[in-house]
Write a protein that holds these residues in place. Structure first.
Motif, PDB file in Angstrom:
ATOM      1  N   ARG A 353       0.809  -1.220   0.000  1.00  0.00           N
ATOM      2  CA  ARG A 353       0.000   0.000   0.000  1.00  0.00           C
ATOM      3  C   ARG A 353       0.848   1.279   0.000  1.00  0.00           C
ATOM      4  N   PHE A 354       1.948   1.242  -0.764  1.00  0.00           N
ATOM      5  CA  PHE A 354       2.702   2.457  -1.009  1.00  0.00           C
ATOM      6  C   PHE A 354       2.237   3.005  -2.355  1.00  0.00           C
ATOM      7  N   PRO A 355       1.572   4.164  -2.387  1.00  0.00           N
ATOM      8  CA  PRO A 355       1.047   4.671  -3.665  1.00  0.00           C
ATOM      9  C   PRO A 355       2.165   5.007  -4.635  1.00  0.00           C
ATOM     10  N   LEU A 356       1.890   4.778  -5.900  1.00  0.00           N
ATOM     11  CA  LEU A 356       2.822   5.114  -6.977  1.00  0.00           C
ATOM     12  C   LEU A 356       2.288   6.316  -7.735  1.00  0.00           C
ATOM     13  N   THR A 357       3.176   7.050  -8.362  1.00  0.00           N
ATOM     14  CA  THR A 357       2.725   8.197  -9.151  1.00  0.00           C
ATOM     15  C   THR A 357       3.680   8.435 -10.300  1.00  0.00           C
ATOM     16  N   TRP A 358       3.132   8.835 -11.438  1.00  0.00           N
ATOM     17  CA  TRP A 358       3.954   9.166 -12.598  1.00  0.00           C
ATOM     18  C   TRP A 358       3.101   9.914 -13.615  1.00  0.00           C
ATOM     19  N   SER A 359       3.775  10.454 -14.590  1.00  0.00           N
ATOM     20  CA  SER A 359       3.089  11.122 -15.696  1.00  0.00           C
ATOM     21  C   SER A 359       2.714  10.080 -16.732  1.00  0.00           C
ATOM     22  N   PHE A 360       1.416   9.896 -16.965  1.00  0.00           N
ATOM     23  CA  PHE A 360       1.014   8.853 -17.900  1.00  0.00           C
ATOM     24  C   PHE A 360       1.210   9.264 -19.356  1.00  0.00           C
ATOM     25  N   PRO A 372      -0.888  11.571 -26.272  1.00  0.00           N
ATOM     26  CA  PRO A 372      -1.287  10.153 -26.222  1.00  0.00           C
ATOM     27  C   PRO A 372      -0.567   9.450 -25.071  1.00  0.00           C
ATOM     28  N   PRO A 373      -1.286   8.668 -24.269  1.00  0.00           N
ATOM     29  CA  PRO A 373      -0.654   8.019 -23.116  1.00  0.00           C
ATOM     30  C   PRO A 373       0.442   7.053 -23.541  1.00  0.00           C
ATOM     31  N   LYS A 374       1.472   6.957 -22.711  1.00  0.00           N
ATOM     32  CA  LYS A 374       2.514   5.953 -22.871  1.00  0.00           C
ATOM     33  C   LYS A 374       2.165   4.768 -21.971  1.00  0.00           C
ATOM     34  N   PHE A 375       2.251   3.581 -22.506  1.00  0.00           N
ATOM     35  CA  PHE A 375       1.787   2.405 -21.777  1.00  0.00           C
ATOM     36  C   PHE A 375       2.868   1.744 -20.938  1.00  0.00           C
ATOM     37  N   GLY A 376       4.132   2.149 -21.119  1.00  0.00           N
ATOM     38  CA  GLY A 376       5.241   1.405 -20.526  1.00  0.00           C
ATOM     39  C   GLY A 376       5.123   1.185 -19.030  1.00  0.00           C
ATOM     40  N   ILE A 377       5.099   2.273 -18.243  1.00  0.00           N
ATOM     41  CA  ILE A 377       5.055   2.122 -16.787  1.00  0.00           C
ATOM     42  C   ILE A 377       3.741   1.495 -16.356  1.00  0.00           C
ATOM     43  N   LEU A 378       2.639   1.919 -16.971  1.00  0.00           N
ATOM     44  CA  LEU A 378       1.343   1.340 -16.627  1.00  0.00           C
ATOM     45  C   LEU A 378       1.362  -0.170 -16.832  1.00  0.00           C
ATOM     46  N   LYS A 379       1.977  -0.611 -17.912  1.00  0.00           N
ATOM     47  CA  LYS A 379       2.058  -2.046 -18.199  1.00  0.00           C
ATOM     48  C   LYS A 379       2.805  -2.772 -17.086  1.00  0.00           C
ATOM     49  N   TYR A 380       3.939  -2.206 -16.667  1.00  0.00           N
ATOM     50  CA  TYR A 380       4.725  -2.890 -15.647  1.00  0.00           C
ATOM     51  C   TYR A 380       4.081  -2.802 -14.264  1.00  0.00           C
ATOM     52  N   ILE A 396      -5.851   6.540 -10.313  1.00  0.00           N
ATOM     53  CA  ILE A 396      -6.484   7.823 -10.029  1.00  0.00           C
ATOM     54  C   ILE A 396      -5.929   8.903 -10.967  1.00  0.00           C
ATOM     55  N   PRO A 397      -6.766   9.459 -11.856  1.00  0.00           N
ATOM     56  CA  PRO A 397      -6.292  10.528 -12.749  1.00  0.00           C
ATOM     57  C   PRO A 397      -6.156  11.852 -11.991  1.00  0.00           C
ATOM     58  N   LYS A 466      -7.462   0.378 -23.014  1.00  0.00           N
ATOM     59  CA  LYS A 466      -8.746   0.836 -22.464  1.00  0.00           C
ATOM     60  C   LYS A 466      -8.545   1.550 -21.136  1.00  0.00           C
ATOM     61  N   VAL A 467      -7.648   1.006 -20.293  1.00  0.00           N
ATOM     62  CA  VAL A 467      -7.354   1.656 -19.018  1.00  0.00           C
ATOM     63  C   VAL A 467      -6.769   3.045 -19.271  1.00  0.00           C
ATOM     64  N   ALA A 468      -5.774   3.112 -20.176  1.00  0.00           N
ATOM     65  CA  ALA A 468      -5.143   4.400 -20.473  1.00  0.00           C
ATOM     66  C   ALA A 468      -6.143   5.385 -21.053  1.00  0.00           C
ATOM     67  N   PHE A 469      -7.049   4.894 -21.924  1.00  0.00           N
ATOM     68  CA  PHE A 469      -8.063   5.759 -22.516  1.00  0.00           C
ATOM     69  C   PHE A 469      -8.998   6.305 -21.446  1.00  0.00           C
ATOM     70  N   GLN A 470      -9.426   5.449 -20.514  1.00  0.00           N
ATOM     71  CA  GLN A 470     -10.319   5.903 -19.440  1.00  0.00           C
ATOM     72  C   GLN A 470      -9.644   6.966 -18.576  1.00  0.00           C
ATOM     73  N   VAL A 471      -8.369   6.779 -18.297  1.00  0.00           N
ATOM     74  CA  VAL A 471      -7.632   7.775 -17.514  1.00  0.00           C
ATOM     75  C   VAL A 471      -7.582   9.092 -18.268  1.00  0.00           C
ATOM     76  N   ALA A 472      -7.288   9.035 -19.569  1.00  0.00           N
ATOM     77  CA  ALA A 472      -7.188  10.253 -20.370  1.00  0.00           C
ATOM     78  C   ALA A 472      -8.519  11.000 -20.429  1.00  0.00           C
ATOM     79  N   VAL A 473      -9.608  10.279 -20.653  1.00  0.00           N
ATOM     80  CA  VAL A 473     -10.928  10.910 -20.726  1.00  0.00           C
ATOM     81  C   VAL A 473     -11.283  11.574 -19.395  1.00  0.00           C
ATOM     82  N   GLU A 474     -10.993  10.875 -18.305  1.00  0.00           N
ATOM     83  CA  GLU A 474     -11.343  11.412 -16.981  1.00  0.00           C
ATOM     84  C   GLU A 474     -10.484  12.616 -16.627  1.00  0.00           C
ATOM     85  N   VAL A 475      -9.197  12.579 -16.974  1.00  0.00           N
ATOM     86  CA  VAL A 475      -8.337  13.710 -16.642  1.00  0.00           C
ATOM     87  C   VAL A 475      -8.718  14.923 -17.487  1.00  0.00           C
ATOM     88  N   ASN A 476      -9.157  14.695 -18.716  1.00  0.00           N
ATOM     89  CA  ASN A 476      -9.671  15.802 -19.526  1.00  0.00           C
ATOM     90  C   ASN A 476     -10.926  16.397 -18.885  1.00  0.00           C
TER      91      ASN A 476
END
Length: 788
Positions: A353-360, A372-380, A396-397, A466-476
Motif C-alpha cells: 500500500r505504497f502509492p505510486l505516481t507518474w506522468s502517464f 497520447p498516453p505511454k503504456f510502458g510504466i502502466l504495463k509494468y 487515479i487521474p 482501455k485503461v489508459a483511454f479511461q484515464v485520459a478521458v477522466e483527466v480531460n
C-alpha cells in the motif's frame, strides 16, 4: 541520567500476561540504550523470564548481528517480543521552517548525534519520546515466517531471527508514525524482501537456464538493478524534498495550491485501502513537485515517483532517490532480468500500500493538450499487481494545471526546430532561477478512479489501452478552464488583430457562459467579479511577453505579440478538448450548407462529415465510441436548436440560421491550427517528387513550407507550424495509406486529400470571418469597403 517525564516512565513496557519477554531495543547510542534499559528495570517483573537484546534497526543497509537474538529465541521459545525505541521529535520551529543548513552540518534532530541526544535530554526533555512497538508472540511470528517462506523457522534459525528483528523495526516505525505522521511511512528492508521471494528466485533460475549461465551471474545483475532503481526514502530527505517543492512552486506561483479538500479525503480513503497509483498530466518539471506537496502537507504516505534515467544526474538524482524517486531505463524491452526486477519491486510496493505516481503521458506536453498516453510504466505496474495478486487496483487521474508556464516558451522554440537542452545540474539551477517571475496559480484536480477488480493479463494490449483511454478521458473531464486559457483563445481567434479590454471581457464572458451551460470545471477565478480582475490577468500575460498593450490610440487595445502565437496556443490548447464537439458540428453544418445546391440529403451529408472529421482528428483527441459520439453531437444540436431537424429540412436557409445560432462560434478557435498543419502536410505530399515519404521528410519539408505559408498569410498564425503537429499530420497520411508509394492510385488519392484539406481551410476561415463580423467592430478597411 537526564530528567524524564515521570508520566512516560510510569507506563510499563512489559506485555501483559506474557510468560517470557524478549525486549528488542533499537538503540543508536549507549545513551539511548541506558534510558531504555532503565525503563525496563523500573517495571521489572522478577518472576517473568526476560532478555534484553540491543539492535540498531535504523539503517536497512547495515547487516544485523542477530546472534544474541537467536540464542534468546532458543532459550525462551514461548516469549513475547516487545520492541522499544526512543523517538526524537522536532521542535515547533523546525516543523514550520523545514530542514536548515545547520541540520546538514550537525545532523537531523530525527536521528541526533550522541552529543545532541544528551543536549536535548537535558534542555528539551519533552522532545524525547518512548516508543513501544506492538508486542508479538514467537508463535505468531513463526506462523508468519512459515507462510511467507514456506519453511519452518527451525530449518532457518538465523533467517528467522532476522525476520523477527525486522518485524520489530516495522512495528516501531508504526508506533513512531503516530508521533510524526503518516507522511513518513516508508518501505523497510525492500532488497531483502525481494531477494528472498520464492517466485522471484524461480523466475531468475528460469532466466539463468535460458541464458545458460550460472544463477549467481543473474543475481549479480539483479543486485546492480536494485542499486539503480530502488528508492531509499528517509524522514530527513522527505523533509528536504518537501521544502524544495515549496520553494520551487512558490517562486513564481501563489504559495497555496488550489484543490478540493473533499476530493483529497476521497483519495485518502482509496490510498489507505487499495493498491493505488496517481497518474498526472505533464506540463512542466514542476508537476513532480505538485502532487507530492499536496500529499505531504495532508499527511499522506509520500508516493513513489517514477522518472526517466535522464533525471538521475548528480544533485537531483541523489535527492529524488531519497524522497521516493524510482529511476527506470528509457528502453529495456529485451532485458528480461531488468523487467523481472522492476515487476517484482512494483508488485511489492503495491502490495504494501505504497502509492505510486507518474506522468502517464510519458513526456511533457509540448502543445498544451493531452498527449497520447505511454503504456510502458502502466504495463509494468499492472504486471506487478498481477504478479502479487493485487485486487481492486485504483488508478487515479490527476490534472495539474497552471495559469502560466515557464516551459511554454521553450516548447515553442522546440516546435520551431531549436534542439532541446539536455538536463544537467547547471541546467537545473538555471531552470529554477527562471521560475522567479509571477505566473499566477496552480490547480490540482482529482478525477474518478479507474478501478480494476484484478490486473488484466500482461499481454492483453487492448485491456491496457482501455485503461489508459479511461484515464485520459477522466483527466480531460477534470481539467479546469482558466482565465489565461480563455484570454488566449479569444485573442488568437482574431490574430493578428487586437481587441479592446471591453471586447476581451465580452468575448470571454460569452465563452464563460458557454462553459457554464455545459457545467464544465473551471478555476475559482470565475466568480462574479472576474471581469474586474481582467486587467490584472492581462498584465500578467503582458509581463510574460505573450500579449501586448497599446494605449497610444483612441482606445487601449490588447493583442498577441508577433512570434508569440505558439505560446498563446499552448494555453488555449489546455482546454481545447472541451470545444471539439461543437467545432466539428459547425464544420459539418458548413459542409451541408455547401452541398445544399446539389440536391443532396443534407442530414446525411452532415453526419458523413461528422464521421470524416472524427477520423481526421483521431490522433489529436480522445473520443468515445462512434455511436456515443454521434449522440453527443446530436446533443449539441439539441442544446442550440431543439428544432434542428426541421431546419435541416429547410435547406440552405435553415442551415444558415442553425449555424448562426451557435454563439460563440468555436471551430476556428479550436481546430484551425490542426487543419492548417494537416493542409500543409497534404500539399507537400501532393507535390512530392519522390516515391518514398518518411516522417522525417514530412517534418522537414512542412517546416519550410509552413514558414513560407505564414509569411504569405496563407495560414492564420505561426502556431500552425510545429514539429509535433507535422508528425501527427504524417500519422494521418500514413493511416490513409497516402505514403505508400506502391498503392496504384496514390498520386490521385494524395491530390484528393490535399483538395479536401483546402476545402476545410476555406470552411473554417469562413467561420472565423463570420465570428469576427458578428462582433460588430469593423476594421478601417471594412468601413472603406462599405463606403465604396
Amino acid at each position: 541520567m537526564p530528567k524524564f517525564p515521570e508520566a512516560k516512565l510510569a507506563e510499563s513496557p512489559w506485555p501483559k500476561g506474557a510468560e517470557a519477554v524478549i525486549f528488542i531495543i533499537d538503540a543508536r547510542s549507549s545513551f539511548e540504550r541506558s534510558i531504555l534499559e532503565d525503563w525496563i528495570s523500573r517495571h521489572d517483573k522478577s518472576g517473568v523470564p526476560s532478555k534484553v537484546i540491543p539492535l540498531e534497526l535504523g539503517d536497512d543497509r547495515k547487516p544485523l548481528n542477530v546472534g544474541a537474538l537467536d540464542r534468546a529465541i532458543v532459550r525462551l521459545p514461548n516469549a513475547v517480543v516487545a520492541p522499544l525505541r526512543i523517538a526524537w521529535v522536532h521542535s515547533r520551529r523546525s516543523i514550520q521552517s523545514g530542514p536548515r543548513l545547520v541540520d546538514f552540518l550537525r545532523g537531523s534532530d530525527y536521528r541526533p548525534s550522541l552529543w545532541r541526544q544528551k543536549y536535548l535530554a537535558e534542555k528539551r526533555p519533552e522532545r524525547m519520546r518512548l516508543v513501544l512497538g506492538e508486542p508479538g508472540s514467537l508463535d505468531d511470528l513463526s506462523a508468519r515466517f512459515k507462510n511467507k517462506y514456506q519453511q519452518e523457522p527451525a530449518a532457518r534459525p538465523a533467517d528467522f531471527s532476522i525476520f523477527v528483528a525486522r518485524q520489530a523495526a516495522i512495528v516501531l516505525d508504526m508506533g513512531e508514525r503516530k508521533l510524526r505522521g503518516g507522511r513518513y511511512k516508508v518501505p523497510r528492508y525492500v532488497v531483502h524482501s525481494l531477494r528472498n521471494n520464492p517466485d522471484f528466485q524461480e523466475k531468475l533460475r528460469a532466466i539463468a537456464d535460458e541464458r545458460q549461465v550460472p544463477l549467481a551471474e543473474v543475481q549479480r545483475e539483479v543486485n546492480d538493478y536494485f542499486g539503480e532503481m530502488i528508492s531509499v526514502p528517509n524522514h530527513f530527505w522527505l523533509d528536504v524534498f518537501a521544502k524544495i517543492s515549496n520553494l520551487c512552486l512558490s517562486l513564481g506561483y501563489e504559495p497555496e495550491l488550489r484543490y478540493d479538500k473533499s476530493d483529497l479525503e476521497r483519495i485518502r480513503a482509496m490510498v489507505r485501502e487499495y493498491p493505488s497509483a496517481l497518474l498526472w498530466t505533464h506540463k512542466t518539471y514542476l508537476d513532480g513537485f505538485a502532487v507530492p506537496k499536496i500529499m505531504f502537507e495532508n499527511d499522506f504516505p509520500m508516493p513513489h515517483m517514477f522518472g526517466g534515467a535522464n533525471l538521475n544526474f548528480p544533485g537531483l538524482g541523489f535527492l529524488l532517490r531519497r524522497s521516493g524517486g524510482i529511476f527506470i531505463k528509457r528502453s529495456f524491452a529485451d532485458n528480461e532480468v531488468y523487467k523481472a526486477t522492476l515487476r517484482q519491486y512494483i508488485g511489492y510496493l503495491m502490495e504494501k500500500r505504497f502509492p505510486l505516481t507518474w506522468s502517464f503521458e510519458g513526456t511533457r506536453s509540448r502543445l498544451g493538450k493531452l498527449m497520447p498516453p505511454k503504456f510502458g510504466i502502466l504495463k509494468y505496474v499492472l504486471e506487478g499487481c498481477s504478479h502479487s495478486g493485487a485486487r481492486n487496483i485504483h488508478i487515479i487521474p490527476v490534472a495539474v494545471t497552471y495559469d502560466l508556464l515557464r516551459d511554454a516558451e521553450e516548447y515553442a522554440r522546440e516546435q520551431s526546430g531549436v534542439p532541446k537542452a539536455p538536463e544537467s545540474l547547471s541546467w537545473m539551477v538555471g531552470y529554477i532561477r527562471s521560475l522567479a517571475k509571477p505566473m499566477g496559480k496552480i490547480y490540482v484536480d482529482f478525477g474518478e478512479p479507474v478501478i480494476l477488480p484484478e490486473a488484466p493479463d500482461p499481454d492483453d494490449k487492448l485491456a491496457l489501452s482501455k485503461v489508459a483511454f479511461q484515464v485520459a478521458v477522466e483527466v480531460n473531464r477534470v481539467t479546469p478552464i482558466t482565465l489565461p486559457a480563455l484570454i488566449s483563445m479569444s485573442l488568437l481567434a482574431v490574430f493578428p488583430r487586437a481587441l479592446t479590454e471591453e471586447e476581451v471581457i465580452a468575448d470571454v464572458d460569452q465563452l464563460v457562459s458557454w462553459c457554464a451551460a455545459r457545467e464544465l470545471r473551471h478555476s475559482p477565478d470565475f466568480d462574479k467579479q472576474y471581469a474586474e480582475n481582467m486587467e490584472t490577468q492581462l498584465q500578467l500575460m503582458i509581463d510574460e511577453g505573450i500579449i501586448s498593450r497599446f494605449d497610444g490610440g483612441r482606445q487601449v487595445v490588447y493583442g498577441i505579440v508577433d512570434g508569440q502565437a505558439p505560446v498563446a496556443s499552448y494555453y488555449r490548447n489546455t482546454i481545447v478538448h472541451y470545444f471539439v464537439n461543437q467545432a466539428i458540428t459547425e464544420l459539418a453544418l458548413q459542409a451541408a450548407i455547401d452541398a445544399a445546391n446539389d440536391g443532396a440529403n443534407l442530414e446525411a451529408v452532415f453526419w458523413a462529415e461528422v464521421d470524416n472529421l472524427r477520423d481526421l482528428f483521431k490522433f489529436e483527441f480522445f473520443y468515445p465510441p462512434s455511436d456515443v459520439f454521434r449522440r453527443e453531437i446530436a446533443g449539441e444540436l439539441e442544446r442550440i436548436a431543439p428544432d434542428w431537424q426541421s431546419l435541416f429540412e429547410q435547406g440552405k436557409t435553415g442551415l444558415r440560421e442553425l449555424l448562426g445560432r451557435f454563439t460563440p462560434l468555436v471551430a476556428h478557435r479550436s481546430l484551425q491550427m490542426f487543419i492548417e498543419a494537416y493542409a500543409i502536410a497534404a500539399t507537400v505530399l501532393a507535390e512530392w517528387p519522390k516515391d518514398e515519404f518518411s516522417e522525417q521528410d514530412c517534418v522537414e519539408h512542412c517546416m519550410s513550407f509552413g514558414k513560407q505559408a505564414f509569411l504569405q498569410r496563407r495560414i492564420s498564425s505561426d502556431a500552425s507550424v510545429g514539429k509535433l503537429l507535422f508528425s501527427t499530420a504524417f500519422k494521418v497520411l500514413q493511416s490513409r495509406e497516402l505514403v505508400n508509394a506502391s498503392r496504384p492510385d496514390v498520386i490521385e488519392a494524395r491530390k484528393q486529400h490535399a483538395a479536401r484539406l483546402d476545402e476545410l481551410m476555406r470552411r473554417i476561415e469562413y467561420i472565423r470571418a463570420s465570428s469576427i463580423a458578428s462582433r460588430g467592430a469593423l476594421t478601417l478597411r471594412d468601413s472603406v469597403h462599405e463606403r465604396l
